[in-house]
Scaffold this motif. Structure first.
Motif, mmCIF file in Angstrom:
data_model
loop_
_atom_site.group_PDB
_atom_site.id
_atom_site.type_symbol
_atom_site.label_atom_id
_atom_site.label_comp_id
_atom_site.label_asym_id
_atom_site.label_seq_id
_atom_site.Cartn_x
_atom_site.Cartn_y
_atom_site.Cartn_z
ATOM 1 N N ARG A 1 0.832 -1.208 0.000
ATOM 2 C CA ARG A 1 0.000 0.000 0.000
ATOM 3 C C ARG A 1 0.862 1.252 0.000
ATOM 4 N NH1 ARG A 1 -4.063 -2.121 4.779
ATOM 5 N NH2 ARG A 1 -5.337 -3.530 3.487
ATOM 6 N N ARG A 2 1.936 1.204 0.745
ATOM 7 C CA ARG A 2 2.809 2.369 0.868
ATOM 8 C C ARG A 2 3.608 2.625 -0.406
ATOM 9 N NH1 ARG A 2 7.180 2.907 5.747
ATOM 10 N NH2 ARG A 2 8.716 4.163 4.668
ATOM 11 N N THR A 3 4.043 1.561 -1.064
ATOM 12 C CA THR A 3 4.870 1.710 -2.259
ATOM 13 C C THR A 3 4.067 1.778 -3.543
ATOM 14 O OG1 THR A 3 5.134 -0.705 -2.448
ATOM 15 C CG2 THR A 3 6.796 0.509 -1.170
ATOM 16 N N GLY A 4 2.799 1.343 -3.477
ATOM 17 C CA GLY A 4 1.985 1.305 -4.676
ATOM 18 C C GLY A 4 2.269 0.103 -5.560
ATOM 19 N N ILE A 5 3.014 -0.880 -5.026
ATOM 20 C CA ILE A 5 3.338 -2.098 -5.754
ATOM 21 C C ILE A 5 2.357 -3.198 -5.352
ATOM 22 C CG2 ILE A 5 5.116 -3.837 -6.211
ATOM 23 C CD1 ILE A 5 5.785 -1.084 -7.271
ATOM 24 N N ASP A 6 1.902 -3.979 -6.336
ATOM 25 C CA ASP A 6 0.996 -5.082 -6.050
ATOM 26 C C ASP A 6 1.605 -6.011 -4.993
ATOM 27 O OD1 ASP A 6 -1.407 -6.839 -6.870
ATOM 28 O OD2 ASP A 6 0.310 -8.185 -7.079
ATOM 29 N N HIS A 7 0.754 -6.472 -4.069
ATOM 30 C CA HIS A 7 1.204 -7.302 -2.953
ATOM 31 C C HIS A 7 1.991 -8.516 -3.432
ATOM 32 C CE1 HIS A 7 0.585 -10.745 -0.189
ATOM 33 N NE2 HIS A 7 0.867 -9.852 0.744
ATOM 34 N N SER A 8 1.458 -9.230 -4.400
ATOM 35 C CA SER A 8 2.130 -10.445 -4.877
ATOM 36 C C SER A 8 3.426 -10.109 -5.606
ATOM 37 C CB SER A 8 1.194 -11.242 -5.786
ATOM 38 O OG SER A 8 0.790 -10.460 -6.900
ATOM 39 N N ALA A 9 3.431 -9.004 -6.352
ATOM 40 C CA ALA A 9 4.649 -8.595 -7.059
ATOM 41 C C ALA A 9 5.742 -8.196 -6.070
ATOM 42 C CB ALA A 9 4.346 -7.444 -8.013
ATOM 43 N N LEU A 10 5.350 -7.503 -5.000
ATOM 44 C CA LEU A 10 6.319 -7.102 -3.990
ATOM 45 C C LEU A 10 6.901 -8.324 -3.291
ATOM 46 C CD1 LEU A 10 7.722 -4.891 -2.366
ATOM 47 C CD2 LEU A 10 5.716 -4.826 -0.858
ATOM 48 N N SER A 11 6.041 -9.283 -2.937
ATOM 49 C CA SER A 11 6.512 -10.508 -2.295
ATOM 50 C C SER A 11 7.469 -11.264 -3.208
ATOM 51 C CB SER A 11 5.317 -11.384 -1.927
ATOM 52 O OG SER A 11 5.754 -12.585 -1.344
ATOM 53 N N ARG A 12 7.154 -11.286 -4.499
ATOM 54 C CA ARG A 12 8.018 -11.990 -5.448
ATOM 55 C C ARG A 12 9.369 -11.298 -5.583
ATOM 56 N NH1 ARG A 12 4.488 -12.365 -8.862
ATOM 57 N NH2 ARG A 12 4.919 -10.535 -10.159
ATOM 58 N N ARG A 13 9.382 -9.969 -5.562
ATOM 59 C CA ARG A 13 10.645 -9.227 -5.627
ATOM 60 C C ARG A 13 11.548 -9.584 -4.436
ATOM 61 N NH1 ARG A 13 11.909 -4.204 -8.159
ATOM 62 N NH2 ARG A 13 10.508 -3.665 -9.881
ATOM 63 N N ILE A 14 10.959 -9.622 -3.245
ATOM 64 C CA ILE A 14 11.753 -9.935 -2.057
ATOM 65 C C ILE A 14 12.232 -11.379 -2.098
ATOM 66 C CG2 ILE A 14 11.719 -10.051 0.462
ATOM 67 C CD1 ILE A 14 11.667 -7.225 -0.736
ATOM 68 N N ARG A 15 11.389 -12.280 -2.561
ATOM 69 C CA ARG A 15 11.800 -13.680 -2.687
ATOM 70 C C ARG A 15 12.954 -13.825 -3.684
ATOM 71 N NH1 ARG A 15 7.178 -15.490 -3.472
ATOM 72 N NH2 ARG A 15 7.220 -15.666 -5.757
ATOM 73 N N ASP A 16 12.901 -13.088 -4.808
ATOM 74 C CA ASP A 16 13.988 -13.121 -5.788
ATOM 75 C C ASP A 16 15.269 -12.540 -5.198
ATOM 76 O OD1 ASP A 16 12.249 -14.236 -7.597
ATOM 77 O OD2 ASP A 16 11.865 -12.356 -8.691
ATOM 78 N N LEU A 17 15.118 -11.489 -4.372
ATOM 79 C CA LEU A 17 16.287 -10.905 -3.713
ATOM 80 C C LEU A 17 16.941 -11.913 -2.779
ATOM 81 C CD1 LEU A 17 18.117 -8.520 -2.904
ATOM 82 C CD2 LEU A 17 16.351 -7.822 -1.269
ATOM 83 N N GLU A 18 16.122 -12.618 -2.007
ATOM 84 C CA GLU A 18 16.649 -13.639 -1.105
ATOM 85 C C GLU A 18 17.350 -14.750 -1.879
ATOM 86 O OE1 GLU A 18 13.620 -13.453 2.711
ATOM 87 O OE2 GLU A 18 12.933 -14.474 0.879
ATOM 88 N N TYR A 19 16.779 -15.123 -3.017
ATOM 89 C CA TYR A 19 17.385 -16.168 -3.843
ATOM 90 C C TYR A 19 18.733 -15.698 -4.384
ATOM 91 C CZ TYR A 19 18.104 -19.437 -7.684
ATOM 92 O OH TYR A 19 18.642 -20.362 -8.544
ATOM 93 N N ALA A 20 18.779 -14.419 -4.862
ATOM 94 C CA ALA A 20 20.029 -13.890 -5.401
ATOM 95 C C ALA A 20 21.112 -13.799 -4.331
ATOM 96 C CB ALA A 20 19.781 -12.517 -6.025
ATOM 97 N N MET A 21 20.710 -13.495 -3.090
ATOM 98 C CA MET A 21 21.668 -13.377 -1.987
ATOM 99 C C MET A 21 22.049 -14.737 -1.410
ATOM 100 S SD MET A 21 20.142 -10.124 0.099
ATOM 101 C CE MET A 21 21.290 -10.490 1.428
ATOM 102 N N GLY A 22 21.191 -15.741 -1.614
ATOM 103 C CA GLY A 22 21.460 -17.059 -1.063
ATOM 104 C C GLY A 22 21.164 -17.166 0.416
ATOM 105 N N THR A 23 20.318 -16.272 0.939
ATOM 106 C CA THR A 23 19.948 -16.328 2.354
ATOM 107 C C THR A 23 18.569 -15.719 2.526
ATOM 108 O OG1 THR A 23 20.653 -15.761 4.613
ATOM 109 C CG2 THR A 23 20.916 -14.058 2.943
ATOM 110 N N ARG A 24 17.876 -16.112 3.578
ATOM 111 C CA ARG A 24 16.534 -15.598 3.844
ATOM 112 C C ARG A 24 16.639 -14.312 4.655
ATOM 113 N NH1 ARG A 24 11.509 -17.620 3.430
ATOM 114 N NH2 ARG A 24 12.339 -19.642 2.781
ATOM 115 N N ILE A 25 15.975 -13.279 4.184
ATOM 116 C CA ILE A 25 16.003 -11.973 4.857
ATOM 117 C C ILE A 25 14.878 -11.853 5.871
ATOM 118 C CG2 ILE A 25 15.931 -9.472 4.508
ATOM 119 C CD1 ILE A 25 16.866 -9.935 1.660
#
Length: 295
Positions: free
Chosen positions: A27-51
């Motif tokens: 709501r704060r960023t204006g990004i769709d909930h599922s899209a935002l969750s997917r971005r963070i999941r991709d970030l965690e995958y790229a880093m190789g650790t869970r944030i």
């Protein structure tokens, strides 16, 4: 890995950490909930650790995530400073910064810090907005502020806030009040008093003393901090201030230590700002505050 991570995603991770929920962050960023969750999941995958830990009430950073997010804040702030230099052209270009706070905080340490900043950064013109509850999130039109100096008794650990200092609450009474001769006053002794507050400060008071603690009768006034304390000096009630601001108490009133169960009421003063604020003077001011209060 670095080329696969977008800067926007890193900013989104900080917003998620501050909000503690993908839904609120979306709501704060204006990004769709599922899209935002997917971005963070991709970030965690790229880093190789869970944030983040995911749970029923939202999300919270893992130990590794806390270390990453803390370092990320510093890196992005440094990046903002670099971009500020590029946007400003030369250090002599004049910039503007709007700072909001309530009157009592402005009369104390906050004003000292703002004056010091103005003296050390003559290329930044600072304007002050006095309000009981200024907010960079809700600011609109003429009341907009870049950064707010406010108080809170609870640690929130937001990604876009900086803890400045800690104070204890004190009580201000008329000089001829029956409790004025005491050096320390217990909270329960104020139950029969009328507590004078400025507009919007009642909820801050409840947060400060604890919501389970009974509050005395409260009268809200739409006046400046100085006028409120003059009302106290004339016997129309009592008020609470930070003990560091005792010098602002008028001659017809006194400031006394306040305790609950023998313990002081601790209050933190914070700086808060919007993550999407592009004012180049803002990261300069935040860096100044971080350096000034890091010790």
């Amino acid at each position: 890995m670095r080329s696969s991570i977008q800067l926007a995603t890193l900013n989104y991770a900080l917003v998620v950490a501050e909000e503690g929920s993908f839904l609120r962050a979306s709501r704060r960023t204006g990004i769709d909930h599922s899209a935002l969750s997917r971005r963070i999941r991709d970030l965690e995958y790229a880093m190789g650790t869970r944030i983040f830990h995911r749970h029923a009430r939202g999300v919270g950073p893992t130990p590794a995530g806390e270390r990453f997010l803390e370092h990320l804040r510093s890196v992005l702030l440094e990046l903002d400073n670099t971009l500020t230099l590029a946007r400003s052209g030369t250090k002599h270009d004049q910039q503007k910064l709007s700072i909001g706070s309530n009157g009592i905080i402005l009369a104390g340490r906050a004003l000292d810090a703002i004056i010091e900043f103005g003296q050390s950064h003559p290329n930044v013109t600072v304007s002050l907005t006095e309000s009981p509850y200024p907010s960079p999130e809700a600011a609109q039109g003429a009341t907009q502020v870049d950064v707010v100096v406010t108080s809170c008794s609870r640690f929130t650990g937001g990604a876009f806030e900086l803890t400045l200092w800690r104070d204890t609450l004190a009580v201000v009474l008329a000089a001829n009040h029956s409790l004025a001769s005491r050096s320390v006053i217990e909270w329960h002794e104020l139950q029969q008093e009328t507590l004078l507050v400025r507009r919007g400060e009642a909820f801050q008071l409840a947060d400060a003393v604890g919501r389970a603690v009974q509050l005395p009768s409260i009268v809200e006034h739409h006046v400046s901090a100085g006028i409120l304390l003059r009302l106290v000096g004339n016997g129309l009630g009592v008020a609470l201030i930070h003990d560091q601001d005792a010098d602002s108490v008028p001659q017809d009133a006194v400031c006394r230590k306040l305790r609950i169960g023998g313990k002081p009421i601790q209050i933190s003063s914070l700086a808060r700002w919007r993550p999407d604020n592009a004012n180049p003077a803002l990261p300069t001011f935040i860096s100044f505050l971080r350096d000034r209060y890091s010790s």
